[in-house]
Design a protein around this motif. Structure first.
Motif, PDB file in Angstrom:
ATOM      1  N   ARG A 251      -3.919   3.883  -5.268  1.00  0.00           N
ATOM      2  CA  ARG A 251      -2.473   3.897  -5.018  1.00  0.00           C
ATOM      3  C   ARG A 251      -2.015   2.470  -4.749  1.00  0.00           C
ATOM      4  N   VAL A 252      -0.876   2.109  -5.291  1.00  0.00           N
ATOM      5  CA  VAL A 252      -0.263   0.822  -4.982  1.00  0.00           C
ATOM      6  C   VAL A 252       1.212   0.911  -5.346  1.00  0.00           C
TER       7      VAL A 252
ATOM      8  N   PRO B 262       0.791  -1.234   0.000  1.00  0.00           N
ATOM      9  CA  PRO B 262       0.000   0.000   0.000  1.00  0.00           C
ATOM     10  C   PRO B 262       0.817   1.275   0.000  1.00  0.00           C
ATOM     11  N   SER B 263       2.106   1.199   0.303  1.00  0.00           N
ATOM     12  CA  SER B 263       2.935   2.403   0.347  1.00  0.00           C
ATOM     13  C   SER B 263       4.365   2.072  -0.051  1.00  0.00           C
ATOM     14  N   LYS B 264       5.117   3.110  -0.385  1.00  0.00           N
ATOM     15  CA  LYS B 264       6.506   2.907  -0.777  1.00  0.00           C
ATOM     16  C   LYS B 264       7.345   2.421   0.393  1.00  0.00           C
ATOM     17  N   SER B 265       7.081   2.914   1.594  1.00  0.00           N
ATOM     18  CA  SER B 265       7.891   2.503   2.744  1.00  0.00           C
ATOM     19  C   SER B 265       7.757   1.003   2.999  1.00  0.00           C
TER      20      SER B 265
ATOM     21  N   LEU C 199       0.314   5.838  -9.128  1.00  0.00           N
ATOM     22  CA  LEU C 199      -0.427   6.964  -8.585  1.00  0.00           C
ATOM     23  C   LEU C 199      -1.583   7.324  -9.514  1.00  0.00           C
ATOM     24  N   PRO C 200      -2.548   8.108  -9.023  1.00  0.00           N
ATOM     25  CA  PRO C 200      -3.639   8.551  -9.901  1.00  0.00           C
ATOM     26  C   PRO C 200      -3.110   9.466 -11.004  1.00  0.00           C
ATOM     27  N   HIS C 201      -3.643   9.325 -12.187  1.00  0.00           N
ATOM     28  CA  HIS C 201      -3.292  10.194 -13.306  1.00  0.00           C
ATOM     29  C   HIS C 201      -4.003  11.523 -13.110  1.00  0.00           C
ATOM     30  N   SER C 202      -3.214  12.574 -12.920  1.00  0.00           N
ATOM     31  CA  SER C 202      -3.797  13.870 -12.545  1.00  0.00           C
ATOM     32  C   SER C 202      -4.739  14.428 -13.596  1.00  0.00           C
ATOM     33  N   GLU C 203      -4.538  14.063 -14.855  1.00  0.00           N
ATOM     34  CA  GLU C 203      -5.392  14.604 -15.908  1.00  0.00           C
ATOM     35  C   GLU C 203      -6.666  13.799 -16.111  1.00  0.00           C
ATOM     36  N   LYS C 204      -6.697  12.590 -15.564  1.00  0.00           N
ATOM     37  CA  LYS C 204      -7.862  11.739 -15.765  1.00  0.00           C
ATOM     38  C   LYS C 204      -8.716  11.579 -14.513  1.00  0.00           C
ATOM     39  N   VAL C 205      -8.217  12.094 -13.408  1.00  0.00           N
ATOM     40  CA  VAL C 205      -8.941  11.965 -12.143  1.00  0.00           C
ATOM     41  C   VAL C 205      -9.317  13.347 -11.655  1.00  0.00           C
ATOM     42  N   ALA C 206     -10.571  13.538 -11.352  1.00  0.00           N
ATOM     43  CA  ALA C 206     -11.002  14.791 -10.728  1.00  0.00           C
ATOM     44  C   ALA C 206     -10.592  14.730  -9.273  1.00  0.00           C
ATOM     45  N   VAL C 207      -9.532  15.445  -8.922  1.00  0.00           N
ATOM     46  CA  VAL C 207      -8.947  15.316  -7.595  1.00  0.00           C
ATOM     47  C   VAL C 207      -9.740  16.136  -6.588  1.00  0.00           C
TER      48      VAL C 207
END
Length: 612
Positions: free
Chosen positions: A132-133, A86-89, A116-124
Motif C-alpha cells: 500500500r502507498v 503510507p496512508s491517504k490521511s 492498493l493490492p490487485h485483488s485478482e493477482k494477490v492471494a489475500v
C-alpha cells in the motif's frame, strides 16, 4: 594540511552509507569539516557522491525511484513530482499544507493517488503483508514546500516500504485504486477496536493491539516465517507474515513499557516470564502497554502528539522550552497557531513564562527535551509540572537523548515521545518512533479519545521486524555506552583547546537531571564540545577516526559538527543560545574503552599547542 587530511583513510568515505554497505542506512559519511560545509552550500563534489542521507532530510534513492515510476505512469505532466505516504490521511494533510502555503496554485494541480493490492493477482490472507502507498502528485515548483512537510512531520514512507511497493508495482500486484473494483485488503483497524481487550504490560497477545487483530501467538515455523536476518532483508517482500510483524510490534511496545527484558526469538519472548530482578517499568498507576503507540519515526510521534493535543484541547500556541532539535520548533510554528520560544531553557525563561501565565497568556502545551540536543541541558521538570498543573497546559517530553533506562520522566509529563531510530535500535538501519501517554494526566481521557479515532499504525511491517530484532539487547548496551561516553567527556573536559563540554554530568542543570535519573542510570551516550578556535575544531574533527555523519544513538561512535549541519543559515541566531559554530557532537558507541580513548587522544594531539 587540508589535502593531506583528505587523504587519510578514514576521510575517504565521502557520501557512503553509515553503517557501510547498508541499503537502509540512516546516516551518510561527511568525513571532513570541509565536506560538511560544502554539503550545506550544495557543492556538487559532495552532493553527487551522496548515496543516502538522514531519511527526513534526504529522499532515499529507493523512495525517489518509486515516486518517479508513479509520475511516469500516472501523470500527464512530465514536470510533476510525487511525495509518497503510507496512508491517504497523511497524503491529505500534505495536500492541505501545500495548498495553504501556495495560494496561487489551483487545487486541481495537486492530486492524490492511492495504490492498493490487485485483488485478482494477490492471494489475500491475513497472514501476508500487502503493498500500500499513497502519492501526492504536485507541480515541481512546489518541491520546497513538499520537502518541508516531509522533513518536519516525518509522515513519509520508509525506504523498506518503497522497495517493497516498487517491486509490487512492477509485477502488477500494486495498482492505482481506480483500476481495483473492490479492494479486498485487510484494513488497518484503529479506534475503539484497539481496546476491545485491555492488556497489562505483562499479558501476552490480544486482539486489536495497536491496530492489529493478531489472534493467538504462533511460532515462526507455524506461520511459515523464519526468524532470520536474511529473511527480513531479502525475502520479506514476498512472504512476510502479518502475524510475525504484529508480534514484533507488541514486543517493541512491551520493551518500551518496561516488562519485556528477555533477549530471545519471537514469539517465545512474548510469553517468557519476566525476570523480576531485572524488571523495569514505567511505574505509573494505571499504565499499560496500550498507552504506547508506535510511529514511523520520532519526529512523526512529536508531530502527531501536537496534532492530537490540538484536536483534543483546541488550537492554542505552544511553548518550546530549551534549545531544541530543529524540527520540533518548526512543527509548533508551522502546524498550529505558533509557539513561544524559550531558547535558554533556564530559570529566567521559566520566570518569564510564569509572569506571562500570571497575566493571562494561555498555551496548549510545553515541549521540551530531556536532556536537550545538542547542549545536553536538562529542564526543571518539577517546576514545569507545577506551572502546568496551575495554568492548565500539557507537558510533552522528548526522552530520546536520556532514554528510559537512564531517566524516568513520565511522572512529570502528560505525553512522552521518543525516537526509536536512535539507541533503542542502535544499528542505524531502521526508523521508528513512539508516544507514551501518562494515564495520570488530566488530559488522558480526551487524548485517548482522539487516539481512538485518529491513530494509524503506519510503521511498515518490515521496519517493525528489523527494529524488534535490533532492540533485543537494548538493556545490555546502555550501561557500556554510558560508561564510554563519560570517559570521553572527561578527556575532552580536561583539554585546554576545548572551551566547554556539554554533558548532563556537568553544568548547572545536573540537579534537574538527577531528579529524573534512575538509581542505576547513567548520563547517556550523547555529548558535545565547543572549541576556543574554529581551526582547532576543524583539525580535531578531520583527525578523528570515528564514523562521521548525521544522526545519533548508534552502537558505533558517530561524530558531527552539529551546528554547521543543523543551523548553517542561522549561525548567529544559534550562537546566542550557546550553540556555537565550533560545536562538535559525539554519539558514543560500544567500542572498547581503551581503543576509544586512543582515538580521541590522537585527534586532540593534532591540535597545535597555543603559546603566549
Amino acid at each position: 594540511m587540508p589535502g593531506l587530511l583528505t587523504d587519510l583513510p578514514w576521510n575517504q568515505t565521502l557520501g557512503e552509507t553509515i553503517p557501510p554497505d547498508t541499503p537502509h542506512a540512516v546516516s551518510v559519511s561527511l568525513p571532513t569539516w570541509k565536506s560538511n560545509v560544502a554539503y550545506e552550500e550544495g557543492e556538487q563534489w559532495v552532493v553527487d557522491k551522496m548515496q543516502c542521507g538522514y531519511p527526513r532530510f534526504f529522499i532515499h534513492p529507493l523512495i525517489e525511484s518509486l515516486a518517479q515510476a508513479i509520475v511516469q505512469r500516472h501523470s500527464s505532466l512530465a514536470t510533476d513530482k510525487a511525495m509518497l505516504f503510507p496512508s491517504k490521511s497523511c497524503a491529505v494533510r500534505c495536500q492541505e499544507f501545500l495548498l495553504k502555503g501556495n495560494t496561487n496554485v489551483e487545487a486541481a494541480a495537486i492530486h492524490i493517488l492511492e495504490f492498493l493490492p490487485h485483488s485478482e493477482k494477490v492471494a489475500v490472507t491475513n497472514k501476508r503483508v500487502l503493498p500500500r502507498v499513497t502519492a501526492v502528485v504536485y507541480p515541481k515548483e512546489l518541491w520546497p514546500s513538499a520537502k518541508s512537510f516531509w522533513q518536519h512531520t516525518g509522515e513519509g514512507i520508509s525506504s523498506r516500504r518503497a522497495e517493497f511497493c516498487h517491486r509490487a508495482l512492477e509485477d502488477g500486484t500494486l495498482v492505482e485504486q481506480s483500476s481495483v473494483a473492490q479492494p479486498m485488503t485487510p484494513r488497518m483497524f484503529k479506534g475503539p477496536r484497539r481496546y476491545q481487550r485491555p492488556m497489562s504490560i505483562d499479558h501476552g497477545l490480544s486482539n486489536g493491539t495497536n491496530g492489529y487483530d493478531t489472534g493467538d501467538a504462533k511460532t515462526a515455523s507455524e506461520t511459515g516465517a523464519p526468524d532470520s536476518a536474511s529473511f527480513v532483508e531479502e525475502r520479506f517482500g514476498r512472504n512476510l507474515s502479518t502475524e510475525l510483524a504484529a508480534q514484533a510490534k507488541l514486543a517493541i511496545r512491551k520493551r518500551i513499557a518496561g516488562s519485556l527484558t528477555t533477549d530471545t526469538d519471537l514469539p517465545h519472548s512474548l510469553h517468557a516470564p519476566t525476570d523480576s530482578a531485572h524488571e523495569r517499568s514505567r511505574d505509573v498507576p494505571g499504565f499499560s502497554v496500550d498507552d504506547v503507540y508506535l510511529y514511523s519515526g520520532g519526529m512523526n510521534a512529536i508531530y502527531n502528539a501536537h496534532r492530537s493535543l490540538m484536536l483534543s484541547r483546541g488550537e492554542k500556541p505552544s511553548v518550546m522550552f530549551g534549545f531544541p532539535y530543529v524540527d520540533t520548533l518548526k512543527v509548533l510554528q508551522k502546524f498550529g497557531p505558533g509557539a513561544r520560544f524559550c531558547g535558554y531553557g533556564n530559570a529566567a525563561d521559566l520566570d518569564d513564562l510564569e509572569r506571562r501565565l500570571g497575566s493571562g497568556e494561555r498555551y496548549l502545551a510545553l515541549f521540551c527535551e530531556f536532556p536537550g540536543n545538542p547542549l545536553l541541558r536538562s529542564p526543571d521538570l518539577k517546576r514545569i509540572r507545577a506551572l502546568a498543573d496551575k495554568y492548565d497546559f500539557a507537558v510533552v517530553v522528548d526522552e530520546t537523548i536520556g532514554n528510559f533506562l537512564n531517566v524516568h520522566v513520565l511522572p512529570y509529563a502528560d505525553v512522552v515521545v521518543s525516537s526509536l531510530t536512535k539507541i533503542f535500535s542502535g544499528d542505524g538501519n531502521v526508523m521508528g518512533g513512539a508516544t507514551i501517554l501518562n494515564p495520570q494526566s488530566r488530559y488522558y481521557k480526551e487524548l485517548r479519545a482522539v487516539y481512538d479515532t485518529e491513530y494509524e499504525d503506519n510503521q511498515f511491517e518490515g521496519d517493525s521486524v528489523c527494529l524488534e530484532r535490533n532492540s533485543r539487547d537494548f538493556v545490555s548496551r546502555i550501561h557500556r555506552i554510558d560508561n564510554n561516553a563519560e570517559v570521553i567527556a572527561d578527556i575532552l573536559h580536561a583539554h585546554p583547546a576545548v572551551k566547554q563540554v556539554n554533558y548532563p554530568k556537568y553544568g548547572d542543570t545536573r540537579q534537574f537531571y538527577d531528579v529524573c535519573r534512575l538509581p542505576n542510570g547513567g548520563f547517556g551516550g550523547l555529548l558535545s564540545a565547543t572549541f576556543h578556535r574554529m581551526e582547532d575544531a576543524q583539525i580535531f574533527y578531520d583527525h578523528l577516526q570515528t564514523q562521521k555523519g548525521p544522526s545519533l544513538g548508534t552502537n558505533f561512535t558517530l561524530s558531527s559538527p552539529f551546528v554547521i549541519l543543523a543551523h548553517y543559515t542561522e549561525l548567529d541566531w544559534a550562537a546566542q543560545y550557546g550553540c556555537e559554530a565550533t560545536l562538535i557532537r559525539f554519539s558514543v558507541g560500544l567500542e572498547e574503552t581503551e581503543a576509544l580513548k586512543h582515538v580521541f587522544d590522537f585527534a586532540l594531539a593534532a591540535i597545535p599547542s597555543q603559546t603566549s
